[in-house]
Scaffold this active site. Sequence first.
Site, PDB file in Angstrom:
ATOM      1  N   TYR A   1      39.498  25.953  34.486  1.00  0.00           N
ATOM      2  CA  TYR A   1      39.379  27.415  34.350  1.00  0.00           C
ATOM      3  C   TYR A   1      40.756  28.054  34.211  1.00  0.00           C
ATOM      4  O   TYR A   1      40.990  28.882  33.321  1.00  0.00           O
ATOM      5  CB  TYR A   1      38.643  27.939  35.584  1.00  0.00           C
ATOM      6  CG  TYR A   1      38.520  29.443  35.705  1.00  0.00           C
ATOM      7  CD1 TYR A   1      37.562  30.149  34.988  1.00  0.00           C
ATOM      8  CD2 TYR A   1      39.341  30.150  36.586  1.00  0.00           C
ATOM      9  CE1 TYR A   1      37.427  31.531  35.136  1.00  0.00           C
ATOM     10  CE2 TYR A   1      39.219  31.526  36.737  1.00  0.00           C
ATOM     11  CZ  TYR A   1      38.258  32.208  36.010  1.00  0.00           C
ATOM     12  OH  TYR A   1      38.140  33.565  36.154  1.00  0.00           O
TER      13      TYR A   1
ATOM     14  N   LYS B   1      42.276  30.042  31.006  1.00  0.00           N
ATOM     15  CA  LYS B   1      42.727  31.434  31.122  1.00  0.00           C
ATOM     16  C   LYS B   1      44.189  31.586  30.692  1.00  0.00           C
ATOM     17  O   LYS B   1      44.570  32.611  30.116  1.00  0.00           O
ATOM     18  CB  LYS B   1      42.526  31.937  32.550  1.00  0.00           C
ATOM     19  CG  LYS B   1      41.066  32.143  32.936  1.00  0.00           C
ATOM     20  CD  LYS B   1      40.392  33.241  32.104  1.00  0.00           C
ATOM     21  CE  LYS B   1      39.085  33.696  32.724  1.00  0.00           C
ATOM     22  NZ  LYS B   1      38.366  34.659  31.869  1.00  0.00           N
TER      23      LYS B   1
HETATM   24  N1  LIG Z   1      35.254  37.936  39.837  1.00  0.00           N
HETATM   25  C1  LIG Z   1      36.496  37.517  39.954  1.00  0.00           C
HETATM   26  O1  LIG Z   1      36.989  37.326  41.066  1.00  0.00           O
HETATM   27  C2  LIG Z   1      37.334  37.297  38.723  1.00  0.00           C
HETATM   28  C3  LIG Z   1      38.696  37.040  38.918  1.00  0.00           C
HETATM   29  C4  LIG Z   1      39.503  36.813  37.804  1.00  0.00           C
HETATM   30  C5  LIG Z   1      38.958  36.857  36.530  1.00  0.00           C
HETATM   31  N2  LIG Z   1      37.624  37.106  36.379  1.00  0.00           N
HETATM   32  C6  LIG Z   1      37.096  37.121  35.027  1.00  0.00           C
HETATM   33  O2  LIG Z   1      36.384  38.318  34.808  1.00  0.00           O
HETATM   34  C7  LIG Z   1      35.400  38.100  33.799  1.00  0.00           C
HETATM   35  C8  LIG Z   1      34.053  38.624  34.273  1.00  0.00           C
HETATM   36  O3  LIG Z   1      33.694  37.865  35.411  1.00  0.00           O
HETATM   37  P1  LIG Z   1      32.695  38.396  36.536  1.00  0.00           P
HETATM   38  O4  LIG Z   1      33.389  38.160  37.821  1.00  0.00           O
HETATM   39  O5  LIG Z   1      32.176  39.725  36.207  1.00  0.00           O
HETATM   40  O6  LIG Z   1      31.582  37.262  36.399  1.00  0.00           O
HETATM   41  P2  LIG Z   1      29.991  37.298  36.437  1.00  0.00           P
HETATM   42  O7  LIG Z   1      29.499  38.343  37.387  1.00  0.00           O
HETATM   43  O8  LIG Z   1      29.591  35.895  36.654  1.00  0.00           O
HETATM   44  O9  LIG Z   1      29.613  37.774  34.965  1.00  0.00           O
HETATM   45  C9  LIG Z   1      29.794  36.934  33.874  1.00  0.00           C
HETATM   46  C10 LIG Z   1      29.084  37.555  32.678  1.00  0.00           C
HETATM   47  O10 LIG Z   1      29.245  36.690  31.556  1.00  0.00           O
HETATM   48  C11 LIG Z   1      27.951  36.370  31.015  1.00  0.00           C
HETATM   49  N3  LIG Z   1      27.991  35.031  30.441  1.00  0.00           N
HETATM   50  C12 LIG Z   1      28.298  33.869  31.074  1.00  0.00           C
HETATM   51  N4  LIG Z   1      28.243  32.846  30.215  1.00  0.00           N
HETATM   52  C13 LIG Z   1      27.897  33.372  29.011  1.00  0.00           C
HETATM   53  C14 LIG Z   1      27.664  32.827  27.720  1.00  0.00           C
HETATM   54  N5  LIG Z   1      27.771  31.517  27.481  1.00  0.00           N
HETATM   55  N6  LIG Z   1      27.339  33.662  26.702  1.00  0.00           N
HETATM   56  C15 LIG Z   1      27.193  34.991  26.921  1.00  0.00           C
HETATM   57  N7  LIG Z   1      27.411  35.561  28.120  1.00  0.00           N
HETATM   58  C16 LIG Z   1      27.740  34.767  29.151  1.00  0.00           C
HETATM   59  C17 LIG Z   1      26.999  36.506  32.203  1.00  0.00           C
HETATM   60  O11 LIG Z   1      25.692  36.809  31.792  1.00  0.00           O
HETATM   61  P3  LIG Z   1      24.572  35.686  31.476  1.00  0.00           P
HETATM   62  O12 LIG Z   1      24.658  34.669  32.578  1.00  0.00           O
HETATM   63  O13 LIG Z   1      23.336  36.487  31.449  1.00  0.00           O
HETATM   64  O14 LIG Z   1      24.925  35.130  30.147  1.00  0.00           O
HETATM   65  C18 LIG Z   1      27.597  37.725  32.904  1.00  0.00           C
HETATM   66  O15 LIG Z   1      27.178  38.913  32.261  1.00  0.00           O
HETATM   67  C19 LIG Z   1      35.413  36.606  33.510  1.00  0.00           C
HETATM   68  O16 LIG Z   1      36.184  36.344  32.353  1.00  0.00           O
HETATM   69  C20 LIG Z   1      36.095  36.026  34.724  1.00  0.00           C
HETATM   70  O17 LIG Z   1      36.707  34.794  34.448  1.00  0.00           O
HETATM   71  C21 LIG Z   1      36.807  37.333  37.444  1.00  0.00           C
END
Ligand SMILES: NC(=O)c1ccc[n+]([C@@H]2O[C@H](COP(=O)([O-])OP(=O)(O)OC[C@H]3O[C@@H](n4cnc5c(N)ncnc54)[C@H](OP(=O)(O)O)[C@@H]3O)[C@@H](O)[C@H]2O)c1
Length: 260
Positions: free
Chosen positions: A150, A154
């Site tokens: 991951y 990134k």
């Molecule tokens: N939360 C954290 O602590 C954190 C920290 C650093 C970076 N980030 C980054 O922030 C971004 C958003 O993360 P989040 O925390 O909001 O995660 P999340 O709640 O797990 O949401 C991920 C979203 O991506 C969609 N998704 C996953 N796989 C997919 C696919 N193959 N095709 C289309 N849609 C897909 C999911 O919907 P479906 O499952 O319905 O497809 C969901 O809407 C990501 O890039 C993550 O790496 C998050």
Amino acid sequence: MDLRLSGKTALVTGASRGIGLATVRALTAEGVRVAAVSRTVTPEIEDTGATVLAADLATPDGAADAVRRAVAALGGLDLLVNNVGGGDGVEVGGFLSVDEEHWRGTFDVNLFSAVRVTRAALPSLLEGGGAIVNVSSIGARLPGAGPIAYNVAKAGLTAFGKALAEEFGPRGVRVTTVSPGPVRTAIWEDPDNYGGKLAEAAGVEHAAFLEQVPAALGMTTGRIAEPEEVAALVTFLLSDLAASVTGSDHLIDGGVVKTA
Ligand SMILES: NC(=O)c1ccc[n+]([C@@H]2O[C@H](COP(=O)([O-])OP(=O)(O)OC[C@H]3O[C@@H](n4cnc5c(N)ncnc54)[C@H](OP(=O)(O)O)[C@@H]3O)[C@@H](O)[C@H]2O)c1
């Protein structure tokens, strides 16, 4: 503050929950017409009034088709948020526990989704000038501190944003990166995702584990961020108020990264 986004069009990936959902809500509140893409369609994303498109962005065809449908529905794109990431599970083991399939799946969701969506969306973004925000992670700057596949994906995404900014800035498209630290979404809160698995591996109850995350990671704010905070930063970077901001990587990590 008037962000002057009203009437613009946007594509947000990974939109069904978490940071993507919060970003769709923030943009629609600013009067942006949004196409929201994820594999599943949740009641929450339907309630935003966005054009909701179901697609698997981990595949070349899924990404290209989603952009085609978004452009057709909105009549063109001004803004793009490459937010999809994490996917079905960020790994918790070390390098030797991560097999070929997991490396490929992780790169498909966290890097190649953005490459493919951007390739398909750029012709439309270039027509009137536009802005792209890629959602990376502090893991790109701290590759030794967490899930290796991951974090490396990134790091590639952050570099991708910088390269795009250089090539397309002179043609009117700004590209910036947002790098969150821990944000309260399914990545931490779902028992089957990263936070739940880390708690299990540590032998600590999930809620108690989440409580000690800020201190364990050295968050000077003392708390996990909310998705709306990341969405607000993304929204500002997309707006013309950030017209001179491009090629930059913006931490929103509560102070985890200690270097300048
Ligand atoms: N939360 C954290 O602590 C954190 C920290 C650093 C970076 N980030 C980054 O922030 C971004 C958003 O993360 P989040 O925390 O909001 O995660 P999340 O709640 O797990 O949401 C991920 C979203 O991506 C969609 N998704 C996953 N796989 C997919 C696919 N193959 N095709 C289309 N849609 C897909 C999911 O919907 P479906 O499952 O319905 O497809 C969901 O809407 C990501 O890039 C993550 O790496 C998050």
